[in-house]
Design an enzyme around this catalytic site. Structure first.
Site, PDB file in Angstrom:
ATOM      1  N   GLN A  87     -16.835  -1.189  24.408  1.00  0.00           N
ATOM      2  CA  GLN A  87     -17.361  -1.958  23.269  1.00  0.00           C
ATOM      3  C   GLN A  87     -17.535  -1.073  22.046  1.00  0.00           C
ATOM      4  OE1 GLN A  87     -21.119  -3.854  24.120  1.00  0.00           O
ATOM      5  NE2 GLN A  87     -20.179  -5.858  24.293  1.00  0.00           N
ATOM      6  N   SER A 112      -8.310   9.379  12.038  1.00  0.00           N
ATOM      7  CA  SER A 112      -7.297   8.639  11.283  1.00  0.00           C
ATOM      8  C   SER A 112      -7.697   7.182  10.999  1.00  0.00           C
ATOM      9  CB  SER A 112      -5.954   8.684  12.011  1.00  0.00           C
ATOM     10  OG  SER A 112      -5.501  10.021  12.058  1.00  0.00           O
ATOM     11  N   LYS A 126       3.732  13.768  20.270  1.00  0.00           N
ATOM     12  CA  LYS A 126       4.577  14.077  19.111  1.00  0.00           C
ATOM     13  C   LYS A 126       6.022  14.408  19.513  1.00  0.00           C
ATOM     14  CE  LYS A 126       0.937  15.501  15.957  1.00  0.00           C
ATOM     15  NZ  LYS A 126       0.370  16.504  15.064  1.00  0.00           N
ATOM     16  N   ASP A 163       3.269  16.089   8.911  1.00  0.00           N
ATOM     17  CA  ASP A 163       2.503  17.335   9.080  1.00  0.00           C
ATOM     18  C   ASP A 163       3.201  18.469   8.344  1.00  0.00           C
ATOM     19  OD1 ASP A 163       0.521  16.372  10.751  1.00  0.00           O
ATOM     20  OD2 ASP A 163       1.556  16.939  12.604  1.00  0.00           O
ATOM     21  N   ALA A 193       2.025  28.521  19.009  1.00  0.00           N
ATOM     22  CA  ALA A 193       3.424  28.150  19.214  1.00  0.00           C
ATOM     23  C   ALA A 193       3.518  26.708  19.712  1.00  0.00           C
ATOM     24  CB  ALA A 193       4.064  29.107  20.212  1.00  0.00           C
TER      25      ALA A 193
HETATM   26  P1  NAP Z   1      -0.808  22.432  20.668  1.00  0.00           P
HETATM   27  O1  NAP Z   1       0.579  21.878  20.644  1.00  0.00           O
HETATM   28  O2  NAP Z   1      -1.659  22.204  21.861  1.00  0.00           O
HETATM   29  O3  NAP Z   1      -0.698  24.030  20.420  1.00  0.00           O
HETATM   30  C1  NAP Z   1      -1.853  24.831  20.380  1.00  0.00           C
HETATM   31  C2  NAP Z   1      -1.462  26.296  20.265  1.00  0.00           C
HETATM   32  O4  NAP Z   1      -2.672  27.055  20.205  1.00  0.00           O
HETATM   33  C3  NAP Z   1      -0.683  26.824  21.468  1.00  0.00           C
HETATM   34  O5  NAP Z   1       0.161  27.859  21.057  1.00  0.00           O
HETATM   35  C4  NAP Z   1      -1.810  27.348  22.350  1.00  0.00           C
HETATM   36  O6  NAP Z   1      -1.416  28.340  23.232  1.00  0.00           O
HETATM   37  C5  NAP Z   1      -2.718  27.960  21.321  1.00  0.00           C
HETATM   38  N1  NAP Z   1      -4.084  28.093  21.783  1.00  0.00           N
HETATM   39  C6  NAP Z   1      -4.862  27.130  22.317  1.00  0.00           C
HETATM   40  N2  NAP Z   1      -6.078  27.640  22.602  1.00  0.00           N
HETATM   41  C7  NAP Z   1      -6.056  28.950  22.252  1.00  0.00           C
HETATM   42  C8  NAP Z   1      -7.003  29.998  22.316  1.00  0.00           C
HETATM   43  N3  NAP Z   1      -8.229  29.787  22.774  1.00  0.00           N
HETATM   44  N4  NAP Z   1      -6.640  31.225  21.873  1.00  0.00           N
HETATM   45  C9  NAP Z   1      -5.398  31.420  21.383  1.00  0.00           C
HETATM   46  N5  NAP Z   1      -4.458  30.475  21.308  1.00  0.00           N
HETATM   47  C10 NAP Z   1      -4.784  29.233  21.725  1.00  0.00           C
HETATM   48  O7  NAP Z   1      -1.645  21.890  19.435  1.00  0.00           O
HETATM   49  P2  NAP Z   1      -1.110  21.579  17.951  1.00  0.00           P
HETATM   50  O8  NAP Z   1      -0.770  20.143  17.833  1.00  0.00           O
HETATM   51  O9  NAP Z   1      -0.099  22.582  17.583  1.00  0.00           O
HETATM   52  O10 NAP Z   1      -2.459  21.789  17.135  1.00  0.00           O
HETATM   53  C11 NAP Z   1      -2.948  23.088  16.916  1.00  0.00           C
HETATM   54  C12 NAP Z   1      -4.034  23.052  15.874  1.00  0.00           C
HETATM   55  O11 NAP Z   1      -3.524  22.543  14.666  1.00  0.00           O
HETATM   56  C13 NAP Z   1      -5.204  22.148  16.263  1.00  0.00           C
HETATM   57  O12 NAP Z   1      -6.371  22.882  16.185  1.00  0.00           O
HETATM   58  C14 NAP Z   1      -5.252  21.067  15.217  1.00  0.00           C
HETATM   59  O13 NAP Z   1      -6.576  20.886  14.765  1.00  0.00           O
HETATM   60  C15 NAP Z   1      -4.443  21.641  14.105  1.00  0.00           C
HETATM   61  N6  NAP Z   1      -3.726  20.559  13.397  1.00  0.00           N
HETATM   62  C16 NAP Z   1      -4.181  20.217  12.182  1.00  0.00           C
HETATM   63  C17 NAP Z   1      -3.565  19.221  11.475  1.00  0.00           C
HETATM   64  C18 NAP Z   1      -4.092  18.859  10.128  1.00  0.00           C
HETATM   65  O14 NAP Z   1      -3.661  17.849   9.579  1.00  0.00           O
HETATM   66  N7  NAP Z   1      -4.964  19.654   9.556  1.00  0.00           N
HETATM   67  C19 NAP Z   1      -2.460  18.540  12.017  1.00  0.00           C
HETATM   68  C20 NAP Z   1      -1.993  18.922  13.277  1.00  0.00           C
HETATM   69  C21 NAP Z   1      -2.646  19.942  13.972  1.00  0.00           C
HETATM   70  P3  NAP Z   1      -0.951  27.958  24.741  1.00  0.00           P
HETATM   71  O15 NAP Z   1       0.452  27.467  24.612  1.00  0.00           O
HETATM   72  O16 NAP Z   1      -1.073  29.225  25.481  1.00  0.00           O
HETATM   73  O17 NAP Z   1      -1.906  26.905  25.222  1.00  0.00           O
END
Ligand code: NAP
Length: 521
Positions: free
Chosen positions: A199, A233, A282, A318, A352
């Site tokens: 809800q 969003s 994505k 993005d 990455a």
């Molecule tokens: P994702 O596909 O899950 O990738 C996250 C990346 O960060 C991976 O390389 C991951 O490594 C690494 N990572 C995660 N936890 C970590 C840690 N504790 N220490 C070091 N590296 C770490 O996520 P994403 O979609 O790319 O998003 C990443 C960030 O971008 C998010 O925080 C999100 O808030 C931000 N973002 C912002 C916007 C915006 O409009 N401002 C839009 C999209 C995303 P592993 O592969 O080893 O897990």
């Protein structure tokens, strides 16, 4: 119409809450008599009601709290009818034993807290045959397709039907019920006091989703992800639709990974025209696209889908949003937009994942010298190889001589606000530091950067711009970016700041709770 369910232990509290809701514009409430601690005086409750009401006395087996005997419960329901309440809710197994009387309308209901049964049509026919003014079917959505089945049943029902799917997967059906002809959709008084799984609060339904304005002509947009309850969003897109007076609604859809293809096939039948796409879909959505723009191909991911003439077009806003946010901060006064502001600059990209892939691709295309680093060596190497750029080990990332740093990891994101992917002393005054994390706006990394005299670019800037670009794809109109910025800042502001700004028109964060947060009833 929104029907607000009130479940309070004391009669006076119930009546007071009803009065408050009427003052706030609620046109119908459901009085959950089964929540009252003591033996309720239903006649008095009905007599003292400040506005139209449904009387419901739910048994435990149907998700309620009534602990008296069944004979007592039926007696209370009859009292409510004799007292002239507008509606009474009668479960299908008792509806036949309580005859129609006076002007009270009969809602004949059934609840299934485990699933959405395959034979919904048969159940509907059984309920309709019980002298129902309104048929109510509430079932747990196990997959997003259950919403589609429920909404199409509402649409084809010859008797007015209040249909809804419970649970966080089902939340979308509550927002869209009116578009398909449901006479009302149930909401809760406050998001902290849900009476049924999934809800939404009266305030969210009224102010964010503008439920009362939704008609069958309303165009549907939304965001798909899993989990989805933290997405901001819906706040910014709905605020922008409202600001421009557009007959459109933006709905959060929780879509588990295995259900993605089915959801995309179902989307047009829910009136969907466009979608934002978030984690983990994505990359998964690419398989369903009929048309792909070069940025989607380069980034290997799409965050925006447009449905048109049976086709799905994919975009990646993005990428453009991140590049524009960064380049605007680097560009010298008078420098034209067409000229790259990152050309020849060494940019350290941390992470990455999806965001890193898109941003690094955009940077390479604009002539930057990109260096990738992430904690997973294989992912780092694969991305560097794909983009033909350098990579370094995560452990030595601070040694890279660069002029721009981009954080594409969630490090520093709420609630881990005391973490930063680089220490203060590792940042140099000549650097520009871009943190894609947007909650909080001022991450520890950006605080360090400001303290060192670096230029900073915030994740909010990117978030607002990617949403504004989506808005343009959805509507063909320029987005009200300032409003979007204000709405998102208010949503992520600490509680005190939110309270201080209460009274202005932008709504606060929507609340769709995860299944595990919900009470068992
Ligand atoms: P994702 O596909 O899950 O990738 C996250 C990346 O960060 C991976 O390389 C991951 O490594 C690494 N990572 C995660 N936890 C970590 C840690 N504790 N220490 C070091 N590296 C770490 O996520 P994403 O979609 O790319 O998003 C990443 C960030 O971008 C998010 O925080 C999100 O808030 C931000 N973002 C912002 C916007 C915006 O409009 N401002 C839009 C999209 C995303 P592993 O592969 O080893 O897990």
């Amino acid at each position: 119409m929104i029907c607000v369910s009130i479940g309070r232990g004391r009669m006076q509290q119930m009546i007071a809450e009803h009065k408050l809701l009427v003052e706030q514009g609620a046109k119908l409430v459901e009085l959950r008599i089964d929540y009252l601690d003591r033996h309720p005086d239903v006649a008095q409750i009905v007599r003292d009601r400040p506005g139209p009401a449904i009387v419901t006395i739910r048994r435990e087996q149907d998700g309620g709290r009534f602990r008296g005997t069944e004979a007592e419960r039926l007696q209370l329901l009859r009292q409510a009818i004799v007292a002239g309440v507008e509606y009474v809710d009668l479960e299908d197994d008792v509806a036949g034993s309580i005859p129609r009387y006076g002007s009270t309308k009969r809602i004949v209901s059934v609840h299934d807290f485990r699933r959405t049964p395959a034979d919904l049509q048969v159940i509907h026919a059984r309920l309709a045959a019980l002298d129902a003014d309104i048929v109510k079917i509430a079932t747990l959505a196990q997959t997003p397709h259950d919403n589609v089945r429920m909404l199409s049943l509402i649409q084809s029902s010859p008797v007015p039907m209040a249909g809804l799917c419970m649970g966080d997967i089902g939340a979308a059906s509550r927002i869209l019920a009116g578009r398909f002809g449901s006479p009302f959709s149930y909401a809760t008084f406050s998001s902290e006091r849900q009476l049924a799984p999934g809800q939404l609060s009266f305030r969210d339904m009224r102010d964010i989703y503008r439920y009362e304005q939704i008609t069958k002509a309303t165009e549907v947009y939304g965001v798909i992800g899993d989990p989805i309850q933290h997405t901001l969003s819906p706040l910014i897109h709905n605020a922008a639709f409202a600001h421009l007076g557009l007959d459109k609604v933006y709905v959060p859809f929780r879509v588990p990974r295995p259900n993605l293809a089915e959801f995309l096939a179902d989307a047009p039948s829910m009136g969907l025209r466009g979608l934002s796409v978030t984690i983990p879909h994505k990359e998964g959505v690419l398989a369903a696209l009929s048309e792909v723009d070069p940025e989607v191909e380069g980034a290997g991911a799409a965050n925006t889908l447009i449905f048109e003439n049976g086709k799905i077009r994919g975009y990646n806003t993005d990428l453009q949003a991140a590049l524009e946010s960064l380049e605007d901060s680097l560009r010298l006064p008078g420098q034209p937009k067409e000229k790259s502001a990152v050309e020849g600059k060494t940019v350290l990209v941390m992470g990455a994942g999806g965001a890193a892939k898109a941003i690094a691709f955009g940077l390479v295309r604009r002539g930057a010298e990109v260096v990738i680093t992430s904690r997973s060596p294989e992912r780092t190497a694969a991305l560097a190889q794909r983009l033909k750029c350098r990579s370094v080990d995560w452990a030595i990332r601070a040694n890279v001589k660069c002029t721009v740093v981009v954080n594409c990891t969630p490090v520093g994101m709420h609630p881990n606000v005391n973490e930063s992917p680089l220490e203060k002393h590792q940042l140099k005054p000549a650097m520009t530091v871009f943190d894609t994390v947007y909650n909080p706006e001022s991450t520890l990394l950006l605080k360090h950067a400001r303290a060192q005299g670096c230029k900073v670019v915030t994740g909010i800037e990117m978030f607002v711009r990617q949403a504004a670009l989506q808005f343009k794809l959805f509507t063909g109109q320029e987005a009200p970016e300032e409003l979007m910025r204000e709405v998102i800042r208010r949503a992520i502001a600490p509680v005190k700041a939110t309270e201080a700004s209460a009274g202005t028109s932008a709504p606060s964060r929507p609340t769709i709770k995860a299944e595990e947060d919900l009470p068992s009833d």
